[in-house]
Design a protein around this motif. Structure first.
Motif, PDB file in Angstrom:
ATOM      1  N   HIS A 146      14.979 -54.367 -50.064  1.00 18.97           N
ATOM      2  CA  HIS A 146      15.530 -53.277 -49.246  1.00 18.97           C
ATOM      3  C   HIS A 146      15.133 -51.916 -49.817  1.00 18.97           C
ATOM      4  N   VAL A 147      15.172 -51.787 -51.138  1.00 15.80           N
ATOM      5  CA  VAL A 147      14.843 -50.505 -51.772  1.00 15.80           C
ATOM      6  C   VAL A 147      13.361 -50.189 -51.619  1.00 15.80           C
ATOM      7  N   PHE A 148      12.496 -51.179 -51.896  1.00 17.10           N
ATOM      8  CA  PHE A 148      11.050 -50.961 -51.867  1.00 17.10           C
ATOM      9  C   PHE A 148      10.484 -51.623 -50.612  1.00 17.10           C
ATOM     10  N   ASN A 149      10.837 -51.072 -49.471  1.00 24.08           N
ATOM     11  CA  ASN A 149      10.573 -51.776 -48.227  1.00 24.08           C
ATOM     12  C   ASN A 149       9.161 -51.608 -47.690  1.00 24.08           C
ATOM     13  N   SER A 150       8.267 -50.974 -48.434  1.00 28.08           N
ATOM     14  CA  SER A 150       6.901 -50.854 -47.910  1.00 28.08           C
ATOM     15  C   SER A 150       5.868 -50.782 -49.033  1.00 28.08           C
ATOM     16  N   SER A 151       6.168 -51.388 -50.186  1.00 26.19           N
ATOM     17  CA  SER A 151       5.275 -51.119 -51.311  1.00 26.19           C
ATOM     18  C   SER A 151       4.988 -52.303 -52.212  1.00 26.19           C
ATOM     19  N   PHE A 152       5.166 -53.546 -51.741  1.00 28.44           N
ATOM     20  CA  PHE A 152       4.904 -54.698 -52.602  1.00 28.44           C
ATOM     21  C   PHE A 152       3.486 -55.223 -52.415  1.00 28.44           C
ATOM     22  N   SER A 153       2.835 -55.532 -53.528  1.00 29.19           N
ATOM     23  CA  SER A 153       1.526 -56.169 -53.455  1.00 29.19           C
ATOM     24  C   SER A 153       1.628 -57.669 -53.622  1.00 29.19           C
ATOM     25  N   GLY A 154       2.729 -58.160 -54.206  1.00 29.08           N
ATOM     26  CA  GLY A 154       2.894 -59.581 -54.417  1.00 29.08           C
ATOM     27  C   GLY A 154       4.111 -59.864 -55.278  1.00 29.08           C
ATOM     28  N   PRO A 155       4.341 -61.141 -55.608  1.00 28.94           N
ATOM     29  CA  PRO A 155       5.533 -61.526 -56.361  1.00 28.94           C
ATOM     30  C   PRO A 155       5.641 -60.881 -57.741  1.00 28.94           C
ATOM     31  N   GLU A 199       4.865 -57.852 -58.651  1.00 31.09           N
ATOM     32  CA  GLU A 199       5.482 -56.528 -58.563  1.00 31.09           C
ATOM     33  C   GLU A 199       6.970 -56.632 -58.236  1.00 31.09           C
ATOM     34  N   VAL A 200       7.332 -57.637 -57.426  1.00 34.12           N
ATOM     35  CA  VAL A 200       8.754 -57.842 -57.159  1.00 34.12           C
ATOM     36  C   VAL A 200       9.491 -58.146 -58.457  1.00 34.12           C
ATOM     37  N   LEU A 201       8.886 -59.008 -59.308  1.00 35.99           N
ATOM     38  CA  LEU A 201       9.478 -59.302 -60.614  1.00 35.99           C
ATOM     39  C   LEU A 201       9.578 -58.049 -61.468  1.00 35.99           C
ATOM     40  N   TYR A 202       8.523 -57.255 -61.466  1.00 42.14           N
ATOM     41  CA  TYR A 202       8.524 -56.015 -62.249  1.00 42.14           C
ATOM     42  C   TYR A 202       9.646 -55.088 -61.799  1.00 42.14           C
ATOM     43  N   ARG A 203       9.772 -54.886 -60.480  1.00 41.08           N
ATOM     44  CA  ARG A 203      10.832 -54.031 -59.956  1.00 41.08           C
ATOM     45  C   ARG A 203      12.209 -54.627 -60.273  1.00 41.08           C
ATOM     46  N   PHE A 204      12.302 -55.944 -60.170  1.00 39.41           N
ATOM     47  CA  PHE A 204      13.559 -56.637 -60.471  1.00 39.41           C
ATOM     48  C   PHE A 204      13.989 -56.364 -61.921  1.00 39.41           C
ATOM     49  N   LEU A 205      13.056 -56.537 -62.857  1.00 41.60           N
ATOM     50  CA  LEU A 205      13.393 -56.357 -64.269  1.00 41.60           C
ATOM     51  C   LEU A 205      13.721 -54.902 -64.591  1.00 41.60           C
ATOM     52  N   GLU A 206      12.949 -53.996 -64.014  1.00 41.73           N
ATOM     53  CA  GLU A 206      13.190 -52.580 -64.287  1.00 41.73           C
ATOM     54  C   GLU A 206      14.537 -52.152 -63.707  1.00 41.73           C
ATOM     55  N   PHE A 207      14.805 -52.595 -62.482  1.00 43.14           N
ATOM     56  CA  PHE A 207      16.074 -52.240 -61.856  1.00 43.14           C
ATOM     57  C   PHE A 207      17.235 -52.870 -62.624  1.00 43.14           C
ATOM     58  N   PHE A 208      17.082 -54.134 -62.990  1.00 50.24           N
ATOM     59  CA  PHE A 208      18.139 -54.867 -63.700  1.00 50.24           C
ATOM     60  C   PHE A 208      18.484 -54.182 -65.019  1.00 50.24           C
ATOM     61  N   SER A 209      17.461 -53.698 -65.729  1.00 48.67           N
ATOM     62  CA  SER A 209      17.695 -53.098 -67.049  1.00 48.67           C
ATOM     63  C   SER A 209      18.242 -51.680 -66.969  1.00 48.67           C
ATOM     64  N   VAL A 249      17.427 -59.845 -55.405  1.00 53.07           N
ATOM     65  CA  VAL A 249      16.054 -59.808 -54.895  1.00 53.07           C
ATOM     66  C   VAL A 249      16.027 -59.228 -53.481  1.00 53.07           C
ATOM     67  N   LEU A 250      16.990 -59.617 -52.652  1.00 53.48           N
ATOM     68  CA  LEU A 250      17.076 -59.048 -51.312  1.00 53.48           C
ATOM     69  C   LEU A 250      17.262 -57.538 -51.377  1.00 53.48           C
ATOM     70  N   TYR A 251      18.084 -57.096 -52.312  1.00 58.05           N
ATOM     71  CA  TYR A 251      18.308 -55.658 -52.422  1.00 58.05           C
ATOM     72  C   TYR A 251      17.036 -54.953 -52.898  1.00 58.05           C
ATOM     73  N   ILE A 252      16.273 -55.589 -53.796  1.00 58.79           N
ATOM     74  CA  ILE A 252      15.007 -55.004 -54.249  1.00 58.79           C
ATOM     75  C   ILE A 252      14.064 -54.841 -53.058  1.00 58.79           C
TER      76      ILE A 252
END
Length: 284
Positions: free
Chosen positions: A227-236, A238-248, A222-225
């Motif tokens: 770091h990657v998307f350091n200016s584009s989160f609207s809320g948790p 989207e963090v989950l979405y990025r987490f799942l997409e990155f993980f897969s 999650v910390l790395y996510i």
């Protein structure tokens, strides 16, 4: 579906370690209006599962009770670590305690002493709290596990790493709060709660004791996510979405994740030590 202003890709940063041709899909721009509506629903969900004052008071009381029991066994200091002091535990989350003692001779006897007093409390009708299912797990890190008021309690001995992790994550959270990107009411912690809930209740991939992903490994990713998307989160969400997409789409066969970013597995030493926490693939 509305303006996409403010949803720019992360400053030209392209994470390595992804499968071929997957970087573009991981960093694509999302629709603001649709995600704003979804984030409102997710905020309601997090409000139901996040720590609250009654649950904190209950867990603190259980932790103090077990700390006092351990102190009866031998002279030591007992600390909580993990998700309880960080306030990112789930309703079914456990309490992690570790006892510190200068007497290294207790390394081999502490578990039997603690188990004995817990089993005594289990049989006592006058015990302050209900204690059940006391177990001694002789893994790489020896743990006494029990239920106290139906909350799982894990007790270890001289485990400095857990406290270091707690201090590190609290310091990171302070940094994130003052950063203009993460100034949305503990976004880092709320994201961890949501992602832990999905990993535990939906996908069943969280649980180091069962050979699954550890909470610390999840927090590292999650910390790395962030770091990657350091200016584009609207809320948790989207963090989950990025987490799942990155993980897969991450190349787990050839890379692992550290706080410094993706690291080729072939470049790792035989022992990585504790200075740079790593997140290996789901099967490692």
């Amino acid at each position: 579906m509305g303006s996409q202003e403010g949803w720019a890709q992360p400053n030209g940063f392209c994470p390595n370690g992804l499968l071929p041709n997957e970087a573009a899909s991981v960093t694509r721009v999302l629709d603001q209006e649709r995600w704003s509506i979804a984030e409102e629903r997710i905020a309601e969900l997090i409000g139901c599962i996040k720590p609250n004052q009654p649950s904190e008071e209950r867990r603190n009381a259980v932790a103090c009770y077990v700390q006092q029991l351990i102190a009866r066994c031998f002279s030591c200091q007992v600390f909580t670590f993990g998700s309880v002091p960080l306030k990112t535990y789930l309703p079914d989350g456990d309490i992690d305690l570790t006892a510190f003692c200068k007497n290294q001779n207790l390394k081999d006897s502490w578990a039997n002493e603690v188990r004995t007093i817990l089993e005594s409390e289990e049989k006592s009708e006058d015990a302050e709290f209900r204690v059940k299912e006391v177990q001694y797990i002789q893994a790489e890190v020896k743990i006494i596990k029990c239920l106290v008021e139906n909350i799982v309690v894990d007790i270890s001995f001289n485990q400095l790493g857990g406290l270091c992790t707690l201090c590190f994550l609290e310091e990171i959270d302070v940094i994130l709060k003052v950063d203009r990107l993460i100034n949305q009411n503990h976004l880092f912690k709320r994201s961890i709660i949501l992602i832990k809930a999905w990993c535990y209740y939906e996908s069943r991939i969280l649980g180091a004791h069962h050979g699954l992903i550890s909470t610390y490994a999840l927090e590292t990713l999650v910390l790395y996510i962030f770091h990657v998307f350091n200016s584009s989160f609207s809320g948790p969400l989207e963090v989950l979405y990025r987490f799942l997409e990155f993980f897969s789409k991450f190349d787990w066969e050839n890379f692992c994740i550290s706080l410094c970013g993706p690291v080729p597995i072939c470049s790792l030493p035989e022992t990585t030590g504790s200075a740079v926490p790593l997140l290996l693939g789901p099967n490692d």
